[in-house]
Design an enzyme around this catalytic site. Structure first.
Site, mmCIF file in Angstrom:
data_model
loop_
_atom_site.group_PDB
_atom_site.id
_atom_site.type_symbol
_atom_site.label_atom_id
_atom_site.label_comp_id
_atom_site.label_asym_id
_atom_site.label_seq_id
_atom_site.Cartn_x
_atom_site.Cartn_y
_atom_site.Cartn_z
ATOM 1 N N TYR A 1 0.809 -1.226 0.000
ATOM 2 C CA TYR A 1 0.000 0.000 0.000
ATOM 3 C C TYR A 1 0.841 1.275 0.000
ATOM 4 O O TYR A 1 0.301 2.367 -0.169
ATOM 5 C CB TYR A 1 -0.917 0.036 1.231
ATOM 6 N N HIS B 1 -4.171 6.433 -1.130
ATOM 7 C CA HIS B 1 -4.737 6.478 0.222
ATOM 8 C C HIS B 1 -3.664 6.775 1.272
ATOM 9 O O HIS B 1 -3.992 7.139 2.403
ATOM 10 C CB HIS B 1 -5.404 5.131 0.522
ATOM 11 N N PHE C 1 -4.869 -0.712 9.940
ATOM 12 C CA PHE C 1 -5.461 -0.411 8.641
ATOM 13 C C PHE C 1 -6.229 0.901 8.758
ATOM 14 O O PHE C 1 -6.594 1.338 9.854
ATOM 15 C CB PHE C 1 -6.336 -1.567 8.144
ATOM 16 N N ASN D 1 -9.203 1.985 8.313
ATOM 17 C CA ASN D 1 -10.483 2.080 9.015
ATOM 18 C C ASN D 1 -10.365 1.862 10.525
ATOM 19 O O ASN D 1 -11.357 1.913 11.237
ATOM 20 C CB ASN D 1 -11.506 1.109 8.411
ATOM 21 N N ASN E 1 -12.787 6.644 5.577
ATOM 22 C CA ASN E 1 -12.848 5.682 6.685
ATOM 23 C C ASN E 1 -11.869 5.970 7.819
ATOM 24 O O ASN E 1 -12.146 5.663 8.974
ATOM 25 C CB ASN E 1 -12.648 4.256 6.172
#
Length: 194
Positions: free
Chosen positions: A16, A21, A67, A69, A115
């Site tokens: 990631y 993000h 993560f 969220n 989120n």
């Protein structure tokens, strides 16, 4: 009012690291580099942390290793430990509603479907009154494509614009501590990478 905690939102892991993000983490990484304060993993805060001095103030940096969220877990742990109020927190995050090359400061407001922000608001006792640094990543044009878009890597041309906006945001964040929020905001909001 002084900022005591600067958070960069991200998803953990190499897969990631280069995705849109993670723009918030790119910002905190750059700030840590500029201030020569390497981030180190600290399990009790569920993230990478560092301690810096900005304008004579003691400030903590945080990139959660949860993560996205679950970001609130890390933010709440650090805020609770150091007795930091929501309005003393700046959260840097990717922003679909701004184009690449633009970044803006904002105080409070809704989570806008993000989120990470949603979980932070929840874990701070449903308190949205923290500062945000919105880093423009653009929008795919179709709300059904948003998840794939934010978890995708920007093309080189867009990455360059995002990086320039983050660089300016880092300068303006430092300026916030020396010259005040109004001056820093005016400078950042006038900036658009070409």
């Amino acid at each position: 009012m002084t900022i005591k905690l600067i958070v960069g939102l991200a998803n953990p892991g190499a897969e990631y690291a280069a995705t849109r993000h993670n723009a918030g983490a790119w910002f905190v990484d750059l700030l840590a580099e500029r201030l020569r304060a390497p981030l180190r993993e600290e399990a009790k805060f569920f993230g990478y942390t560092s301690r810096v001095t900005l304008g004579g103030e003691d400030v903590r940096l945080l990139v959660p290793t949860t993560f996205m969220n679950l970001s609130g877990k890390a933010v709440a742990a650090m805020a609770s430990f150091f007795r930091i109020n929501p309005d003393e927190i700046l959260v840097a995050h990717d922003e679909l509603d701004l184009p690449p090359g633009v970044a803006k400061f904002k105080l409070a407001g809704a989570h806008g479907g993000h989120n990470g922000l949603k979980d932070i608001i929840s874990k701070l006792g449903n308190n949205p009154n923290f500062h945000r640094l919105r880093i423009g990543i653009g929008h795919p044009g179709d709300k059904n494509k948003v998840v794939g878009f934010v978890l995708g890597k920007p093309p080189v041309s867009e990455q360059k614009l995002i990086d320039e906006a983050i660089d300016e945001a880092a300068r303006c964040t430092e300026m916030w501590f020396t010259d005040g929020l109004t001056k820093a905001t005016n400078r950042l909001h006038a900036f658009k990478a070409q």
